[in-house]
Design a protein around this motif. Structure first.
Motif, PDB file in Angstrom:
ATOM      1  N   ASN A 195     -73.025 -16.139  -6.544  1.00  0.00           N
ATOM      2  CA  ASN A 195     -72.090 -16.291  -5.429  1.00  0.00           C
ATOM      3  C   ASN A 195     -70.645 -16.014  -5.847  1.00  0.00           C
ATOM      4  O   ASN A 195     -69.872 -15.416  -5.093  1.00  0.00           O
ATOM      5  N   ILE A 196     -70.280 -16.448  -7.052  1.00  0.00           N
ATOM      6  CA  ILE A 196     -68.917 -16.218  -7.535  1.00  0.00           C
ATOM      7  C   ILE A 196     -68.653 -14.726  -7.737  1.00  0.00           C
ATOM      8  O   ILE A 196     -67.567 -14.226  -7.435  1.00  0.00           O
ATOM      9  N   ILE A 197     -69.661 -14.014  -8.234  1.00  0.00           N
ATOM     10  CA  ILE A 197     -69.517 -12.564  -8.412  1.00  0.00           C
ATOM     11  C   ILE A 197     -69.184 -11.906  -7.081  1.00  0.00           C
ATOM     12  O   ILE A 197     -68.272 -11.076  -6.977  1.00  0.00           O
ATOM     13  N   LEU A 198     -69.928 -12.286  -6.039  1.00  0.00           N
ATOM     14  CA  LEU A 198     -69.682 -11.707  -4.714  1.00  0.00           C
ATOM     15  C   LEU A 198     -68.345 -12.175  -4.150  1.00  0.00           C
ATOM     16  O   LEU A 198     -67.611 -11.404  -3.533  1.00  0.00           O
ATOM     17  N   LEU A 199     -68.028 -13.458  -4.361  1.00  0.00           N
ATOM     18  CA  LEU A 199     -66.783 -14.022  -3.837  1.00  0.00           C
ATOM     19  C   LEU A 199     -65.568 -13.341  -4.452  1.00  0.00           C
ATOM     20  O   LEU A 199     -64.607 -13.008  -3.742  1.00  0.00           O
ATOM     21  N   SER A 200     -65.605 -13.119  -5.754  1.00  0.00           N
ATOM     22  CA  SER A 200     -64.453 -12.555  -6.454  1.00  0.00           C
ATOM     23  C   SER A 200     -64.296 -11.053  -6.227  1.00  0.00           C
ATOM     24  O   SER A 200     -63.226 -10.490  -6.484  1.00  0.00           O
ATOM     25  N   SER A 201     -65.348 -10.411  -5.736  1.00  0.00           N
ATOM     26  CA  SER A 201     -65.284  -8.958  -5.555  1.00  0.00           C
ATOM     27  C   SER A 201     -64.591  -8.543  -4.268  1.00  0.00           C
ATOM     28  O   SER A 201     -64.192  -7.382  -4.120  1.00  0.00           O
ATOM     29  N   ASN A 202     -64.495  -9.489  -3.310  1.00  0.00           N
ATOM     30  CA  ASN A 202     -63.875  -9.169  -2.009  1.00  0.00           C
ATOM     31  C   ASN A 202     -64.497  -7.949  -1.339  1.00  0.00           C
ATOM     32  O   ASN A 202     -63.802  -7.071  -0.823  1.00  0.00           O
ATOM     33  N   ASN A 203     -65.840  -7.891  -1.401  1.00  0.00           N
ATOM     34  CA  ASN A 203     -66.617  -6.819  -0.765  1.00  0.00           C
ATOM     35  C   ASN A 203     -66.379  -5.439  -1.371  1.00  0.00           C
ATOM     36  O   ASN A 203     -66.679  -4.422  -0.754  1.00  0.00           O
ATOM     37  N   ARG A 204     -65.850  -5.394  -2.589  1.00  0.00           N
ATOM     38  CA  ARG A 204     -65.692  -4.099  -3.269  1.00  0.00           C
ATOM     39  C   ARG A 204     -67.028  -3.650  -3.852  1.00  0.00           C
ATOM     40  O   ARG A 204     -67.890  -4.483  -4.169  1.00  0.00           O
ATOM     41  N   PRO A 205     -67.223  -2.339  -4.018  1.00  0.00           N
ATOM     42  CA  PRO A 205     -68.508  -1.819  -4.524  1.00  0.00           C
ATOM     43  C   PRO A 205     -68.924  -2.421  -5.866  1.00  0.00           C
ATOM     44  O   PRO A 205     -70.107  -2.620  -6.118  1.00  0.00           O
ATOM     45  N   GLU A 206     -67.933  -2.691  -6.742  1.00  0.00           N
ATOM     46  CA  GLU A 206     -68.300  -3.224  -8.049  1.00  0.00           C
ATOM     47  C   GLU A 206     -68.929  -4.612  -7.954  1.00  0.00           C
ATOM     48  O   GLU A 206     -69.700  -5.014  -8.816  1.00  0.00           O
ATOM     49  N   GLY A 207     -68.609  -5.332  -6.872  1.00  0.00           N
ATOM     50  CA  GLY A 207     -69.232  -6.640  -6.672  1.00  0.00           C
ATOM     51  C   GLY A 207     -70.729  -6.499  -6.483  1.00  0.00           C
ATOM     52  O   GLY A 207     -71.514  -7.276  -7.037  1.00  0.00           O
ATOM     53  N   PHE A 208     -71.121  -5.499  -5.716  1.00  0.00           N
ATOM     54  CA  PHE A 208     -72.542  -5.230  -5.508  1.00  0.00           C
ATOM     55  C   PHE A 208     -73.195  -4.806  -6.816  1.00  0.00           C
ATOM     56  O   PHE A 208     -74.304  -5.230  -7.146  1.00  0.00           O
ATOM     57  N   LEU A 209     -72.492  -3.985  -7.594  1.00  0.00           N
ATOM     58  CA  LEU A 209     -73.032  -3.511  -8.882  1.00  0.00           C
ATOM     59  C   LEU A 209     -73.254  -4.678  -9.836  1.00  0.00           C
ATOM     60  O   LEU A 209     -74.330  -4.820 -10.429  1.00  0.00           O
TER      61      LEU A 209
END
Length: 240
Positions: A195-209
Motif C-alpha cells: 500500500n505504501i508503494i502505491l501511496l507514495s507513487s501518486n499514480n505514476r507508472p513506476e508505482g505500478f512497476l
C-alpha cells in the motif's frame, strides 16, 4: 444503472478472485472438499463488511482525536487497515474450518486462508468497480485489470503467508499462538508495504512497476512455502 450493468460489474468483481483461487487450489496434493472451500469463500464475503466498519471507526476516532487527520495519506491508517483485513480473514478460517475434521493436514492452512482472502477481495473488487463506473467503461476496465494483477493477488499471497504460519503451528503446537501472531504480523507488514508503494507513487507508472515487482517477490515466497510444506508432508508420511 441497468440490471445488466450491475450483473456485469458483480461478475467482473468476482472473476479475479475465482481465477486466483483456482490457481492456488491446484497446488494442493489432497484437494479439500468443494463445499468447505465454497463455505470459506462465502464467509470471506460475509465478514468483509466487518473490516470496513472497523476501518471507518478507526478513521472517525482518529479525526476526533486529531482534527484534520488525513486517512488517505496516513501510514498509521494503512497499517491499521492492513491489520484489520488480515485479522478478519484469519478469523474467517478460525470460525469456519479450523476445527473441522477435514482440516487434517498442514497445507490446508494455506488453502483455506487463500479461500477466505478471495471472498474478501471479491467484495472489495465489486465495491471499487461500482465507484469507478461513473468515470466510464475504459477507466473501469483499467481499474479491474489493476485489481486483478494487484490487490486481489496481494490478498491471496498475504493470507497464504498467514496460512503457512498456521501450518507451522501444527508442528509446534506448544508455541502455536506466538507462531500465528507472527504470521499475522508479517502478512500485515507485507500488505502495508504494498500500500505504501502505491501511496507514495501518486499514480505514476513506476508505482505500478514497483508494486508488481514486490508482488512477484511475495508470490515467489508463497511458492516456497507450498514446497516446504509438501516436503514436510512427505517426510511425515515416510516416518509413519
Amino acid at each position: 444503472m441497468s440490471i445488466s450493468t450491475i450483473v456485469l460489474l458483480v461478475f467482473l468483481g468476482f472473476l479475479p478472485s475465482l481465477i486466483w483461487l483456482g490457481f492456488y487450489i491446484k497446488k494442493d496434493w489432497h484437494p479439500e472438499p468443494k463445499y468447505l472451500i465454497s463455505k470459506t469463500f462465502l464467509m470471506g464475503i460475509i465478514m468483509a463488511p466487518l473490516a470496513v466498519l472497523a476501518q471507518l471507526i478507526f478513521r472517525e476516532v482518529a479525526i476526533e482525536l486529531k482534527p484534520g487527520f488525513d486517512a488517505q495519506g496516513s501510514v498509521t491508517f494503512f497499517l491499521w487497515a492492513a491489520l484489520i483485513e488480515e485479522a478478519v480473514k484469519l478469523l474467517v478460517v478460525v470460525i469456519t474450518v479450523l476445527h473441522n475434521p477435514e482440516f487434517d493436514e498442514p497445507l490446508d492452512g494455506m488453502i483455506y486462508m487463500i479461500s477466505a482472502a478471495m471472498g474478501f477481495a471479491a467484495v472489495e473488487n465489486v465495491l471499487i468497480l461500482f465507484q469507478a463506473i461513473p468515470s466510464g467503461a475504459e477507466a473501469t476496465i483499467q481499474i479491474w485489470l489493476l485489481r486483478f494483477i494487484g490487490a486481489t493477488l496481494l490478498h491471496a499471497v498475504a493470507s497464504a503467508t498467514i496460512g503457512y504460519f498456521l501450518a507451522l503451528a501444527w508442528f509446534y503446537n506448544k508455541h502455536s499462538q506466538k507462531i500465528i501472531a507472527f504470521g499475522l504480523a508479517l502478512a500485515t507488514i507485507l500488505h502495508l508495504i504494498f500500500n505504501i508503494i502505491l501511496l507514495s507513487s501518486n499514480n505514476r507508472p513506476e508505482g505500478f512497476l514497483y508494486s508488481t515487482i514486490f508482488l512477484i517477490f511475495m508470490s515467489g515466497m508463497v511458492v516456497l512455502f507450498f514446497k516446504k510444506l509438501k516436503k514436510q508432508e512427505v517426510i511425515d508420511q515416510l516416518r509413519s
